[in-house]
Design a protein around this motif. Structure first.
Motif, PDB file in Angstrom:
ATOM      1  N   THR A 139       3.425  -9.690  -8.376  1.00 16.96           N
ATOM      2  CA  THR A 139       4.882  -9.501  -8.388  1.00 16.96           C
ATOM      3  C   THR A 139       5.301  -8.491  -7.336  1.00 16.96           C
ATOM      4  OG1 THR A 139       5.009 -10.004 -10.757  1.00 16.96           O
ATOM      5  CG2 THR A 139       6.851  -8.769  -9.792  1.00 16.96           C
ATOM      6  N   LEU A 140       4.555  -7.378  -7.243  1.00 17.94           N
ATOM      7  CA  LEU A 140       4.858  -6.381  -6.224  1.00 17.94           C
ATOM      8  C   LEU A 140       4.687  -6.968  -4.834  1.00 17.94           C
ATOM      9  CD1 LEU A 140       5.569  -3.481  -5.446  1.00 17.94           C
ATOM     10  CD2 LEU A 140       3.116  -2.916  -5.583  1.00 17.94           C
ATOM     11  N   GLY A 141       3.673  -7.797  -4.656  1.00 20.69           N
ATOM     12  CA  GLY A 141       3.448  -8.440  -3.365  1.00 20.69           C
ATOM     13  C   GLY A 141       4.613  -9.325  -2.970  1.00 20.69           C
ATOM     14  N   TRP A 142       5.152 -10.083  -3.922  1.00 19.28           N
ATOM     15  CA  TRP A 142       6.298 -10.939  -3.642  1.00 19.28           C
ATOM     16  C   TRP A 142       7.541 -10.118  -3.328  1.00 19.28           C
ATOM     17  CZ3 TRP A 142       6.470 -15.676  -2.135  1.00 19.28           C
ATOM     18  CH2 TRP A 142       5.476 -16.589  -2.497  1.00 19.28           C
ATOM     19  N   ILE A 143       7.735  -9.023  -4.059  1.00 17.82           N
ATOM     20  CA  ILE A 143       8.894  -8.170  -3.784  1.00 17.82           C
ATOM     21  C   ILE A 143       8.830  -7.618  -2.366  1.00 17.82           C
ATOM     22  CG2 ILE A 143      10.021  -5.985  -4.395  1.00 17.82           C
ATOM     23  CD1 ILE A 143       9.211  -6.520  -7.301  1.00 17.82           C
ATOM     24  N   CYS A 144       7.658  -7.114  -1.978  1.00 20.24           N
ATOM     25  CA  CYS A 144       7.494  -6.557  -0.632  1.00 20.24           C
ATOM     26  C   CYS A 144       7.623  -7.637   0.433  1.00 20.24           C
ATOM     27  CB  CYS A 144       6.145  -5.850  -0.517  1.00 20.24           C
ATOM     28  SG  CYS A 144       6.011  -4.345  -1.519  1.00 20.24           S
ATOM     29  N   PHE A 145       7.106  -8.834   0.119  1.00 24.19           N
ATOM     30  CA  PHE A 145       7.200  -9.951   1.055  1.00 24.19           C
ATOM     31  C   PHE A 145       8.662 -10.303   1.316  1.00 24.19           C
ATOM     32  CE2 PHE A 145       7.443 -14.521   1.991  1.00 24.19           C
ATOM     33  CZ  PHE A 145       6.535 -14.632   3.026  1.00 24.19           C
ATOM     34  N   LEU A 146       9.461 -10.389   0.246  1.00 30.11           N
ATOM     35  CA  LEU A 146      10.869 -10.749   0.394  1.00 30.11           C
ATOM     36  C   LEU A 146      11.658  -9.637   1.083  1.00 30.11           C
ATOM     37  CD1 LEU A 146      11.507 -12.490  -3.050  1.00 30.11           C
ATOM     38  CD2 LEU A 146      11.269 -13.575  -0.797  1.00 30.11           C
ATOM     39  N   VAL A 147      11.288  -8.371   0.822  1.00 25.52           N
ATOM     40  CA  VAL A 147      11.949  -7.256   1.504  1.00 25.52           C
ATOM     41  C   VAL A 147      11.720  -7.346   3.010  1.00 25.52           C
ATOM     42  CG1 VAL A 147      11.881  -4.753   1.883  1.00 25.52           C
ATOM     43  CG2 VAL A 147      11.941  -5.656  -0.439  1.00 25.52           C
ATOM     44  N   MET A 148      10.462  -7.600   3.409  1.00 30.37           N
ATOM     45  CA  MET A 148      10.160  -7.736   4.834  1.00 30.37           C
ATOM     46  C   MET A 148      10.821  -8.980   5.423  1.00 30.37           C
ATOM     47  SD  MET A 148       8.495  -5.071   5.552  1.00 30.37           S
ATOM     48  CE  MET A 148       8.269  -5.565   7.247  1.00 30.37           C
ATOM     49  N   TRP A 149      10.835 -10.056   4.665  1.00 36.30           N
ATOM     50  CA  TRP A 149      11.429 -11.317   5.128  1.00 36.30           C
ATOM     51  C   TRP A 149      12.898 -11.118   5.477  1.00 36.30           C
ATOM     52  CZ3 TRP A 149       9.286 -16.457   5.165  1.00 36.30           C
ATOM     53  CH2 TRP A 149      10.205 -17.465   5.422  1.00 36.30           C
ATOM     54  N   VAL A 166       0.831  -1.207   0.000  1.00 32.05           N
ATOM     55  CA  VAL A 166       0.000   0.000   0.000  1.00 32.05           C
ATOM     56  C   VAL A 166       0.866   1.258   0.000  1.00 32.05           C
ATOM     57  CG1 VAL A 166      -1.709   1.327   1.313  1.00 32.05           C
ATOM     58  CG2 VAL A 166      -1.933  -1.156   1.128  1.00 32.05           C
ATOM     59  N   VAL A 167       1.902   1.263   0.852  1.00 32.09           N
ATOM     60  CA  VAL A 167       2.798   2.417   0.927  1.00 32.09           C
ATOM     61  C   VAL A 167       3.535   2.607  -0.393  1.00 32.09           C
ATOM     62  CG1 VAL A 167       4.862   3.339   2.053  1.00 32.09           C
ATOM     63  CG2 VAL A 167       3.083   2.230   3.422  1.00 32.09           C
ATOM     64  N   THR A 168       3.983   1.504  -0.991  1.00 28.35           N
ATOM     65  CA  THR A 168       4.716   1.585  -2.262  1.00 28.35           C
ATOM     66  C   THR A 168       3.840   2.176  -3.358  1.00 28.35           C
ATOM     67  OG1 THR A 168       6.062  -0.344  -1.672  1.00 28.35           O
ATOM     68  CG2 THR A 168       5.973   0.258  -3.995  1.00 28.35           C
ATOM     69  N   LEU A 169       2.595   1.714  -3.443  1.00 26.99           N
ATOM     70  CA  LEU A 169       1.674   2.226  -4.462  1.00 26.99           C
ATOM     71  C   LEU A 169       1.353   3.700  -4.231  1.00 26.99           C
ATOM     72  CD1 LEU A 169      -0.783  -0.806  -4.782  1.00 26.99           C
ATOM     73  CD2 LEU A 169       0.973  -0.098  -6.415  1.00 26.99           C
ATOM     74  N   ARG A 170       1.336   4.096  -2.970  1.00 27.64           N
ATOM     75  CA  ARG A 170       1.062   5.493  -2.649  1.00 27.64           C
ATOM     76  C   ARG A 170       2.226   6.395  -3.052  1.00 27.64           C
ATOM     77  NH1 ARG A 170      -3.132   9.034  -1.594  1.00 27.64           N
ATOM     78  NH2 ARG A 170      -2.396  10.743  -0.268  1.00 27.64           N
ATOM     79  N   LEU A 171       3.442   5.955  -2.745  1.00 27.71           N
ATOM     80  CA  LEU A 171       4.623   6.773  -3.016  1.00 27.71           C
ATOM     81  C   LEU A 171       5.139   6.621  -4.441  1.00 27.71           C
ATOM     82  CD1 LEU A 171       6.613   6.179   0.317  1.00 27.71           C
ATOM     83  CD2 LEU A 171       5.083   8.080  -0.265  1.00 27.71           C
ATOM     84  N   ALA A 172       4.892   5.465  -5.048  1.00 24.70           N
ATOM     85  CA  ALA A 172       5.353   5.218  -6.419  1.00 24.70           C
ATOM     86  C   ALA A 172       4.212   4.604  -7.229  1.00 24.70           C
ATOM     87  CB  ALA A 172       6.569   4.290  -6.403  1.00 24.70           C
ATOM     88  N   PRO A 173       3.277   5.419  -7.714  1.00 23.44           N
ATOM     89  CA  PRO A 173       2.113   4.903  -8.453  1.00 23.44           C
ATOM     90  C   PRO A 173       2.493   4.040  -9.647  1.00 23.44           C
ATOM     91  CG  PRO A 173       1.822   7.216  -7.906  1.00 23.44           C
ATOM     92  CD  PRO A 173       3.235   6.882  -7.567  1.00 23.44           C
ATOM     93  N   GLY A 174       3.674   4.270 -10.214  1.00 23.40           N
ATOM     94  CA  GLY A 174       4.106   3.482 -11.359  1.00 23.40           C
ATOM     95  C   GLY A 174       4.282   2.006 -11.041  1.00 23.40           C
ATOM     96  N   ALA A 175       4.409   1.687  -9.752  1.00 23.51           N
ATOM     97  CA  ALA A 175       4.574   0.285  -9.347  1.00 23.51           C
ATOM     98  C   ALA A 175       3.295  -0.521  -9.527  1.00 23.51           C
ATOM     99  CB  ALA A 175       5.018   0.219  -7.884  1.00 23.51           C
ATOM    100  N   ALA A 176       2.190   0.164  -9.861  1.00 20.60           N
ATOM    101  CA  ALA A 176       0.914  -0.534 -10.070  1.00 20.60           C
ATOM    102  C   ALA A 176       1.016  -1.561 -11.190  1.00 20.60           C
ATOM    103  CB  ALA A 176      -0.191   0.474 -10.372  1.00 20.60           C
TER     104      ALA A 176
END
Length: 286
Positions: A163-173, A141-151
């Motif tokens: 894909t964005l969900g997996w990227i964020c998941f791995l970043v948090m992991w 949610v934060v990524t989409l807010r700050l970088a709309p192009g990530a949609a």
């Protein structure tokens, strides 16, 4: 006895008996220098309670058909029970400086203790994944807010996540793994500042929600499809209490892993009081 075992033995509580490599490792060896104070443990509870998953859990109790006061009472009752249980579960850990795996040995036997330890480890692994996923959804949610192009990365589906969900998941992991890698001292230092920081963010976000709603008079806590009364309300209330206890059951079970670092039993009890009833009351109110 090799030099590694001798070094590890000297680092922790001294013993007159030889150290078996099959039964000993530094993660479960008795702690010699118990340095955690009231602030350290209470800050850990702040970080534990105030999470995205915690907010989702607390909000879900409203769907049982309970009102705001009833949910608050259920949360406080449940956390008071957890407060009592953690004080009991943490006594041996604090007194002898031992972890949960070693704490199980008198009851299950030296090798039998591997069974509850592995059950706990399996549960912790699943919980790590769940917490990481919930946190990653917030990061999306934060990524989409700050970088709309990530949609563009949020429109596909790979094993149930974009894909964005997996990227964020791995970043948090891996962000969490980076802290865990350096051990308990790194975790303590992280939670020491993260606990108060979470409070600051919590109050700012609560004020923002109230402002967006147009004031407290526009906030409705009746989220359930129906409003319960009488025996149905009482049954739902006890369900909410049980769910609150279950929510913290894992941490309560292996609380010796935390209490073993505490300077004294009194400090542990005081930290639990600040970190559970007091901290949770503020959490529940917000």
């Amino acid at each position: 006895m090799d030099s590694t075992s001798s070094s590890a033995r000297n680092k922790h509580a001294s013993t007159a008996f030889p150290v078996s490599e099959r039964l000993f490792n530094e993660d479960i060896a008795p702690i010699k220098d118990q340095t955690w104070g009231v602030y350290n443990l209470s800050a850990m509870w702040m970080s534990n309670v105030h999470s995205v998953a915690g907010y989702v859990f607390a909000a879900s109790l409203f769907t049982l058909g309970l009102g705001g006061f009833q949910v608050f009472a259920a949360l406080i009752t449940g956390i008071l029970l957890i407060y009592v249980f953690t004080n009991l579960a943490g006594r041996a850990g604090q007194k002898y400086g031992i972890a949960f795996a070693a704490f199980c040995r008198p009851a299950f036997g030296v090798f039998g203790a591997n069974i509850p330890s592995m059950i706990k480890a399996s549960t912790a692994t699943c919980w790590y994944g769940i917490q990481t996923w919930v946190a990653s959804t917030a990061l999306v949610v934060v990524t989409l807010r700050l970088a709309p192009g990530a949609a563009a990365l949020n429109n596909d589906s790979i094993l149930g996540m974009t894909t964005l969900g997996w990227i964020c998941f791995l970043v948090m992991w891996f962000s969490q793994l980076a802290v865990f890698y350096y051990g308990w001292e790194a975790i303590r230092k992280f939670t020491d500042w993260a606990g108060p920081a979470i409070y600051l963010v919590m109050f700012v976000m609560a004020a923002w929600v109230v402002w967006k709603a147009g004031g407290l008079e526009h906030i409705d806590f009746s989220l359930g499809s129906e409003s319960l009364s009488g025996g149905d309300a009482l049954s739902a209330w006890f369900t909410a209490v049980a769910l609150t206890v279950a929510w913290f059951a894992g941490t309560t079970l292996n609380f010796a892993d935390f209490s073993r670092f505490m300077k004294s039993r009194e400090a542990m009890n005081r930290a639990n009081f600040l970190g559970l009833p007091i901290n949770f009351a503020l959490f529940a109110l917000v």
